[in-house]
Design an enzyme around this catalytic site. Sequence first.
Site, PDB file in Angstrom:
ATOM      1  N   CYS A 136     -97.121  -7.518 -55.860  1.00 37.97           N
ATOM      2  CA  CYS A 136     -96.016  -6.557 -55.860  1.00 37.97           C
ATOM      3  C   CYS A 136     -96.044  -5.829 -57.198  1.00 37.97           C
ATOM      4  O   CYS A 136     -96.040  -6.470 -58.245  1.00 37.97           O
ATOM      5  CB  CYS A 136     -94.684  -7.286 -55.688  1.00 37.97           C
ATOM      6  SG  CYS A 136     -93.271  -6.296 -56.215  1.00 37.97           S
ATOM      7  N   LYS A 148     -88.786 -11.411 -69.096  1.00 35.60           N
ATOM      8  CA  LYS A 148     -88.549 -12.654 -69.829  1.00 35.60           C
ATOM      9  C   LYS A 148     -89.832 -13.139 -70.492  1.00 35.60           C
ATOM     10  O   LYS A 148     -89.800 -13.670 -71.600  1.00 35.60           O
ATOM     11  CB  LYS A 148     -88.055 -13.727 -68.854  1.00 35.60           C
ATOM     12  CG  LYS A 148     -86.554 -13.768 -68.747  1.00 35.60           C
ATOM     13  CD  LYS A 148     -86.131 -15.079 -68.104  1.00 35.60           C
ATOM     14  CE  LYS A 148     -84.667 -15.365 -68.369  1.00 35.60           C
ATOM     15  NZ  LYS A 148     -84.207 -16.526 -67.590  1.00 35.60           N
ATOM     16  N   HIS A 174     -92.878  -6.836 -59.359  1.00 28.90           N
ATOM     17  CA  HIS A 174     -92.681  -8.228 -59.798  1.00 28.90           C
ATOM     18  C   HIS A 174     -93.961  -8.937 -60.194  1.00 28.90           C
ATOM     19  O   HIS A 174     -93.927 -10.086 -60.607  1.00 28.90           O
ATOM     20  CB  HIS A 174     -91.894  -9.011 -58.735  1.00 28.90           C
ATOM     21  CG  HIS A 174     -90.503  -8.485 -58.553  1.00 28.90           C
ATOM     22  ND1 HIS A 174     -90.187  -7.530 -57.615  1.00 28.90           N
ATOM     23  CD2 HIS A 174     -89.362  -8.746 -59.226  1.00 28.90           C
ATOM     24  CE1 HIS A 174     -88.905  -7.230 -57.716  1.00 28.90           C
ATOM     25  NE2 HIS A 174     -88.381  -7.947 -58.682  1.00 28.90           N
ATOM     26  N   LYS A 185     -92.229  -2.951 -69.819  1.00 26.94           N
ATOM     27  CA  LYS A 185     -91.284  -3.351 -68.794  1.00 26.94           C
ATOM     28  C   LYS A 185     -90.470  -4.518 -69.342  1.00 26.94           C
ATOM     29  O   LYS A 185     -91.014  -5.402 -69.997  1.00 26.94           O
ATOM     30  CB  LYS A 185     -92.061  -3.782 -67.551  1.00 26.94           C
ATOM     31  CG  LYS A 185     -91.182  -3.972 -66.331  1.00 26.94           C
ATOM     32  CD  LYS A 185     -91.958  -4.563 -65.177  1.00 26.94           C
ATOM     33  CE  LYS A 185     -91.032  -5.457 -64.393  1.00 26.94           C
ATOM     34  NZ  LYS A 185     -90.561  -5.056 -63.152  1.00 26.94           N
ATOM     35  N   CYS A 198     -88.177  -8.597 -54.705  1.00 32.32           N
ATOM     36  CA  CYS A 198     -87.608  -7.364 -54.115  1.00 32.32           C
ATOM     37  C   CYS A 198     -86.670  -7.685 -52.962  1.00 32.32           C
ATOM     38  O   CYS A 198     -85.919  -6.815 -52.535  1.00 32.32           O
ATOM     39  CB  CYS A 198     -88.696  -6.465 -53.526  1.00 32.32           C
ATOM     40  SG  CYS A 198     -89.897  -5.806 -54.660  1.00 32.32           S
ATOM     41  N   CYS A 206     -91.805 -10.137 -50.505  1.00 40.35           N
ATOM     42  CA  CYS A 206     -91.634 -10.340 -51.954  1.00 40.35           C
ATOM     43  C   CYS A 206     -90.193 -10.781 -52.188  1.00 40.35           C
ATOM     44  O   CYS A 206     -89.255 -10.026 -51.930  1.00 40.35           O
ATOM     45  CB  CYS A 206     -91.916  -9.054 -52.732  1.00 40.35           C
ATOM     46  SG  CYS A 206     -91.491  -9.215 -54.479  1.00 40.35           S
ATOM     47  N   HIS A 246     -78.527  -7.937 -67.809  1.00 32.85           N
ATOM     48  CA  HIS A 246     -79.303  -7.372 -68.907  1.00 32.85           C
ATOM     49  C   HIS A 246     -78.934  -5.900 -69.081  1.00 32.85           C
ATOM     50  O   HIS A 246     -78.122  -5.350 -68.329  1.00 32.85           O
ATOM     51  CB  HIS A 246     -80.805  -7.584 -68.690  1.00 32.85           C
ATOM     52  CG  HIS A 246     -81.338  -7.023 -67.400  1.00 32.85           C
ATOM     53  ND1 HIS A 246     -81.323  -5.681 -67.111  1.00 32.85           N
ATOM     54  CD2 HIS A 246     -81.892  -7.641 -66.319  1.00 32.85           C
ATOM     55  CE1 HIS A 246     -81.858  -5.480 -65.919  1.00 32.85           C
ATOM     56  NE2 HIS A 246     -82.203  -6.649 -65.400  1.00 32.85           N
ATOM     57  N   HIS A 273     -78.813  -3.456 -66.071  1.00 30.14           N
ATOM     58  CA  HIS A 273     -77.593  -3.467 -65.250  1.00 30.14           C
ATOM     59  C   HIS A 273     -76.482  -2.694 -65.973  1.00 30.14           C
ATOM     60  O   HIS A 273     -75.692  -1.980 -65.355  1.00 30.14           O
ATOM     61  CB  HIS A 273     -77.105  -4.898 -65.009  1.00 30.14           C
ATOM     62  CG  HIS A 273     -78.119  -5.807 -64.385  1.00 30.14           C
ATOM     63  ND1 HIS A 273     -78.403  -7.052 -64.892  1.00 30.14           N
ATOM     64  CD2 HIS A 273     -78.917  -5.652 -63.316  1.00 30.14           C
ATOM     65  CE1 HIS A 273     -79.335  -7.622 -64.143  1.00 30.14           C
ATOM     66  NE2 HIS A 273     -79.663  -6.795 -63.176  1.00 30.14           N
TER      67      HIS A 273
HETATM   68  N1  MSP Z   1     -78.847  -6.574 -55.409  1.00 31.53           N
HETATM   69  C1  MSP Z   1     -79.598  -5.385 -55.340  1.00 31.53           C
HETATM   70  C2  MSP Z   1     -78.699  -4.182 -55.139  1.00 31.53           C
HETATM   71  C3  MSP Z   1     -77.871  -4.209 -53.909  1.00 31.53           C
HETATM   72  S1  MSP Z   1     -76.817  -2.835 -53.821  1.00 31.53           S
HETATM   73  C4  MSP Z   1     -76.231  -2.827 -52.278  1.00 31.53           C
HETATM   74  C5  MSP Z   1     -80.377  -5.204 -56.640  1.00 31.53           C
HETATM   75  N2  MSP Z   1     -79.906  -5.852 -57.700  1.00 31.53           N
HETATM   76  S2  MSP Z   1     -80.576  -5.816 -59.163  1.00 31.53           S
HETATM   77  O1  MSP Z   1     -79.865  -6.802 -59.931  1.00 31.53           O
HETATM   78  O2  MSP Z   1     -81.982  -5.949 -59.096  1.00 31.53           O
HETATM   79  O3  MSP Z   1     -80.188  -4.444 -59.751  1.00 31.53           O
HETATM   80  C6  MSP Z   1     -80.999  -3.312 -59.627  1.00 31.53           C
HETATM   81  C7  MSP Z   1     -80.335  -2.189 -60.379  1.00 31.53           C
HETATM   82  O4  MSP Z   1     -80.157  -2.550 -61.761  1.00 31.53           O
HETATM   83  C8  MSP Z   1     -81.118  -0.893 -60.457  1.00 31.53           C
HETATM   84  O5  MSP Z   1     -81.003  -0.109 -59.305  1.00 31.53           O
HETATM   85  C9  MSP Z   1     -80.464  -0.264 -61.643  1.00 31.53           C
HETATM   86  O6  MSP Z   1     -79.199   0.188 -61.258  1.00 31.53           O
HETATM   87  C10 MSP Z   1     -80.313  -1.422 -62.595  1.00 31.53           C
HETATM   88  N3  MSP Z   1     -81.485  -1.619 -63.429  1.00 31.53           N
HETATM   89  C11 MSP Z   1     -82.193  -2.782 -63.552  1.00 31.53           C
HETATM   90  N4  MSP Z   1     -83.165  -2.619 -64.483  1.00 31.53           N
HETATM   91  C12 MSP Z   1     -83.137  -1.368 -64.981  1.00 31.53           C
HETATM   92  C13 MSP Z   1     -83.918  -0.653 -65.906  1.00 31.53           C
HETATM   93  N5  MSP Z   1     -84.910  -1.206 -66.583  1.00 31.53           N
HETATM   94  N6  MSP Z   1     -83.643   0.668 -66.083  1.00 31.53           N
HETATM   95  C14 MSP Z   1     -82.635   1.278 -65.384  1.00 31.53           C
HETATM   96  N7  MSP Z   1     -81.874   0.631 -64.518  1.00 31.53           N
HETATM   97  C15 MSP Z   1     -82.068  -0.708 -64.304  1.00 31.53           C
HETATM   98  O7  MSP Z   1     -81.328  -4.446 -56.648  1.00 31.53           O
END
Ligand code: MSP
Length: 489
Positions: free
Chosen positions: A142, A316, A145, A313, A128, A125, A17, A20
Amino acid sequence: MKYYITTPIYYINDIPHIGHAYTTIAADVLARYHRAKGDEVFFLTGTDEHGAKIAEAAERAGKEPQEFADELVPKFVDAWKNLNISYDEFFRTTDPKHEEIVQEFVGKLKESGYVEKRKYEGLYCVGCEKFLKESELVDGKCPDHKKEPVKQAEENYFFKLSEFGDKILAKIESGEIEIGPDTRKNEVVGKIKQGLEDVSISRAGVKWGIPFPGDPEQTIYVWVDALLNYYSATEIYAHTTPNPSSERRGTAIPPLAPPDSGGGPEWPADLHLMAKDILWFHAVIWPAMLLAADLDLPKKVFAHGFFTINNQKMSKTIGNVIDPNEVVAKFGADAVRYALLREFPFGEDGDISVEKITSHYNSLANNIGNLLQRTLSMMNKYQVKSEKLKVKSEKVSIDSELEQLDFMGALKKIDDLAITTNKNIADKQPWVLAKEGKTEELTEVLVGAHSDLQTIAELLDPFMPETAEKMKSQLKSLEPEPLFPRLEE
Ligand code: MSP
């Protein structure tokens, strides 16, 4: 100079999304900026494929976890391709070489005396992928989530994180590991000072993971596995020739950019980029793991903010998740890259929406797009050649902004240069100068604008590589073509 930069490896329980995309775009801007400076860049991204979260998602889809992962990886690869992400390596934690390195590392940890088997009861969780404390819950759920964590009682291997507080504090204070922005660093320091608790690094109930060395009943905790990707990428490169990407499991993932001439990345990383949600893992747990194994610490860890979509936030259930591919199809990669980094300061929280991206697209069209169009058409109309006059262009540098990861500030500076140049055209009125036969003044205005556009194209390059390319070629050919065509409804 070597420059090794990473994004988090994303969970593949679902398609990518815009959140990322945000981190990945920011990392790409830095990677491109450093490459242009002549640094030997290694830009690593990838996917986090083990653990309960992925296993549960696979089960819901009626698939085996590996099969499920193999199907989702191309979605990330495609999204990054559409966004012009110039990563050097796409890392998968199901790479057998990585699995081996992780086992070896955990084996070393065990030998170091920092690991102990204990009975543990806690609230887990799955969203997380971590245990939460009672005090962290909001209404028993949480806060991230909005789900009740599950009570789990198992015998786990624990990493004695509690023994590392002072060492990590000293490293942070001496600047050996830099944490940014300052507000986040202060939060981390404050929390370390309250005392660190040991963390479980194995799971008894999770099958989908790397087997714990010496105890086949347990798998390695997914966060230990995931964090190690940053290190194991360097090890894999050091011991594999040629480029290992062609040999990896699952979908073949060609690197988009040819690896820089110096070969692979070298540990330690120069910058780990992520959002604030996972800063603790990167700023505390990861450095402690590295200290326990006698490895160097990453030089810098930077956590940007979180954004909401239309002030909510992203979820889905709400139905406000933005698919990066959809906005790229509508606005083009460059405008999306620009809009996300221009909207609010990197490091702070913000809000994004399709309307906001639209408005950034229109400002790009009205400012930089318009400047290029009118400059080139007038140069044609009044027969002005760019080499006619040596005009000093405004010296604008965004080096200090980029050093501080102030993407918004950098983009604002570029926009301001275009605004000033547009204003200069409006003030000097080349069409009047032409009528009055003031050729020299006319040439000065237009050649000045041409040279400012050259500067703008260069500065924009890491942010908007396609646009910068188009600008440069139009500035050469003097044939104007809209950079940001009117959007279709
Ligand atoms: N798999 C773990 C990371 C392991 S790294 C050794 C994880 N993955 S995640 O898919 O949940 O990705 C989290 C990351 O996605 C956040 O730290 C950020 O970089 C990005 N983001 C996800 N949603 C976001 C927003 N709404 N806003 C900004 N960044 C976002 O955690």
